[in-house]
Design an enzyme around this catalytic site. Sequence first.
Site, PDB file in Angstrom:
ATOM      1  N   ASP A  85       0.844  -1.197   0.000  1.00 15.89           N
ATOM      2  CA  ASP A  85       0.000   0.000   0.000  1.00 15.89           C
ATOM      3  C   ASP A  85       0.880   1.248   0.000  1.00 15.89           C
ATOM      4  O   ASP A  85       2.057   1.203   0.403  1.00 15.89           O
ATOM      5  CB  ASP A  85      -0.964   0.011   1.195  1.00 15.89           C
ATOM      6  CG  ASP A  85      -0.278   0.029   2.544  1.00 15.89           C
ATOM      7  OD1 ASP A  85       0.746  -0.682   2.702  1.00 15.89           O
ATOM      8  OD2 ASP A  85      -0.724   0.763   3.446  1.00 15.89           O
ATOM      9  N   GLU A 151       0.039  -0.707   5.911  1.00 15.62           N
ATOM     10  CA  GLU A 151       1.145  -0.162   6.696  1.00 15.62           C
ATOM     11  C   GLU A 151       0.993   1.340   6.809  1.00 15.62           C
ATOM     12  O   GLU A 151       1.259   1.925   7.850  1.00 15.62           O
ATOM     13  CB  GLU A 151       2.482  -0.503   6.034  1.00 15.62           C
ATOM     14  CG  GLU A 151       3.674  -0.415   6.985  1.00 15.62           C
ATOM     15  CD  GLU A 151       4.235   0.983   7.135  1.00 15.62           C
ATOM     16  OE1 GLU A 151       4.919   1.253   8.141  1.00 15.62           O
ATOM     17  OE2 GLU A 151       3.989   1.834   6.263  1.00 15.62           O
TER      18      GLU A 151
END
Length: 396
Positions: A85, A151
């Site tokens: 991500d 994250e």
Amino acid sequence: MNSSGTKGIKAVSADPVAIARDLLRCPSVTPAEGGALRFLEKTLKAAGFSVYRMTFQEPGTDDVENLYARIGTGTPNFVFAGHTDVVPPGDERAWKHPPFSGEVANGDMYGRGAVDMKGGIACAIAAVFDHLAANGGKPKGSISLLITGDEEGIAVNGTPKLLKWAAERGEKFDHCILGEPSNQQILGDTIKVGRRGSLNGHLIVMGKQGHVAYPQRADNPIRGLVTLIAALQGEPLDKGSAQFAPSHLEFTTVDVGNKTVNLIPGEARARFNIRFNDSHTPDSLKRLIEQRATKASSGKIRFSFQWEPSNAGVFVTKPGPFTDLVASAVAEVTGRKPELSTTGGTSDARFIKDYCPVVEFGLVGQTMHQVDEHVPIADLIALTAIYRKIIDWYFG
Ligand SMILES: [Zn+2]
């Protein structure tokens, strides 16, 4: 991912540049998967990995997809960890090259996630594929990839749950490299062997509301708040430890919210963040802060603390054979002796450290989270060589 993302790329490719480009073309802004994990699944399966795609959820949070892949069944099990991500690109018109294009110009590849950290994942995969190709397609033990899509967000449905899921099905990890962009200026300058913890708190001082012309009938909480802020900022939390700088408390906002010119407010609040080292736990810190405030108040200030839940504990991996191995691989490829550092923000290493020793080494972080995030192609090639040496030596 746009459909051209994987077309024309050999499923098993040891080219970190091609893998990085294909990952950068996936618009995987947290919590969107964006095609990034689908691409990894296809690529890793073709190389003989067992691949598991896990979606985790929790009320009030976005569902997030994650991936665990393993090749080999023996020990030791060496893990590369990372996240696909990315943070949003912001105003796309401000970018020289579109943020989800993976375009190359003057030897640099552009895109959101180029250094944080799709580039790092691409290097890890290319290095693993090279190692496998040179060793008959199988590692001596096992090699695993632990990839999250959560994250850059609140990290609730990512690495912590993925680790727990893996442990429950009997997966054991021996050592881990997290490919976050650990280097400050140039590839090879820094390995992160720890990170400080982070704790957020609110200090609330209660007073008595009243007319500003009759202060004797009121109790201004701003006075007490100023006293407590001065006390909490005035005394260091510790002197630092073997591997960490001193812990640090910083106030981030002071709020009274009073729009009236002739009113003494009834309450005043301040918010602060503490970055703490391995001399503390969140609970011991809370006790220390509350004791110091009690002392500074001399029984005359009415106050309370509210603490935000923290999943950002401190992590540290003590120097030893594993950190030596990583540092030697870095030195051999780059000619630099990396610093073993514990600076910077938090990372998923804080969760991994509960399962196995972990160090962070990846690309250079200078353009991370910025417009025109980019990575030199030369760095992708050098990082792949470093990872390859680490794996070769680890199993050698
Ligand atoms: Zn990152």
